[in-house]
Design a protein around this motif. Sequence first.
Motif, short mmCIF file in Angstrom:
data_model
loop_
_atom_site.label_atom_id
_atom_site.label_comp_id
_atom_site.label_asym_id
_atom_site.label_seq_id
_atom_site.Cartn_x
_atom_site.Cartn_y
_atom_site.Cartn_z
N THR A 96 14.41 -44.81 -26.15
CA THR A 96 15.85 -44.25 -27.26
C THR A 96 15.47 -42.87 -27.55
O THR A 96 13.94 -42.58 -27.62
N ARG A 132 27.56 -40.11 -24.80
CA ARG A 132 28.22 -41.16 -24.63
C ARG A 132 28.06 -41.35 -23.08
O ARG A 132 27.64 -42.13 -22.37
N ASN A 161 24.61 -42.53 -22.62
CA ASN A 161 24.11 -43.13 -22.59
C ASN A 161 25.55 -44.79 -21.08
O ASN A 161 24.64 -45.74 -20.83
N GLY A 214 21.57 -48.15 -19.12
CA GLY A 214 21.15 -48.74 -20.20
C GLY A 214 19.53 -48.97 -20.36
O GLY A 214 18.50 -49.16 -20.94
N THR A 247 18.19 -44.15 -23.82
CA THR A 247 19.57 -44.44 -25.10
C THR A 247 19.96 -43.20 -25.96
O THR A 247 18.56 -42.66 -26.20
N ARG A 306 20.73 -42.17 -29.40
CA ARG A 306 20.99 -42.69 -30.63
C ARG A 306 21.71 -41.06 -31.63
O ARG A 306 20.47 -40.47 -32.30
#
Length: 326
Positions: A25, A47, A50, A55, A58, A60
């Motif tokens: 992440t 977007r 991701n 997966g 990611t 954030r």
Amino acid sequence: MRWLAAGFLVSGLLLGAGAALAQTTWDMPTEYPETAIPGEGVATFARLVNERSGGRLTIRPSYDAKRGIKSAQMIAAVQKGEVAAGDAFAGALGAVDPLFGLSSLPFLATSIADARRLTDLARPVYEKKLAGFGQKILYTTPWPASGIWSKAPLDSAADLTGLSIRTYDATSTAVMDAAGAKAANLSFADAMPKVKDGSVTAVLSSGDGGAGRNLWDFLPHFTEVNYAMPISLATVNLAAYEALPADLRQVVDAAAKDTEARQWAAIRTRLDENYARMRANKVSIRADVPADVAQTLAKAGRGAIESWRRSTGADGATLLDQYDRK
């Protein structure tokens, strides 16, 4: 040390049959709202990554400086691994190195075509500078041209005298001071309380930046001085990027390329969209800048460009000379 730093940015590790599958992440903040064009860039990049990474990676995003990191602090935050990536207004990065202030130089690039050409010329220099801080460019975002939001209309150069105005970098502060204003270099996060309490009565910003902060609630006049079309830079910690497997690096690269294309396409309709929102909120937009206001700002701007040229040495002089050879 680079690989050690990358380790702090990995959020988790799952072990599969015979192989390690990293789930990573990356936090990616910006000091601007999600509705401002840099915020839209962060949202788009997140977007795309991701969706395309299955997966495994990611992004954030966070907006409005909720991480407490403003543009001028972003390079240090990414370098230290406080966040893996970030979006920052390039003018504010002039505090790190004055070369980053190129796109904010007054009346240098005031059209989309000129802003794109200037950005492309400068990109190798930006990349070299950022490599020294352990990071690389993901994508660039253009801003609509900067104008002056004000509490009272700017009818003449006399209205600039003593005007308490928020500026966004050292150069714009020097320009507004030279034009007779009382300028303060403030991030939007720091400027808004002063706008609300009335101690700042004008803001140098685009319609985009002002609309994102609802400046019309306090500053109902906008003068289209076309000061500059600056850019924002989205960067990533190089160690975190290099720690990814090759296929995920390709995902990041493709998402960054697509985000940049989207940002430069979006700017073409952004001005009309911003002006529509501004008029809907009763902003008085002045496109016919009073001649003495334009002359005063242009004179102050020429001095600021020469000062920037001296402060950046051979690199800055070369970029300006290349840009002048249209």
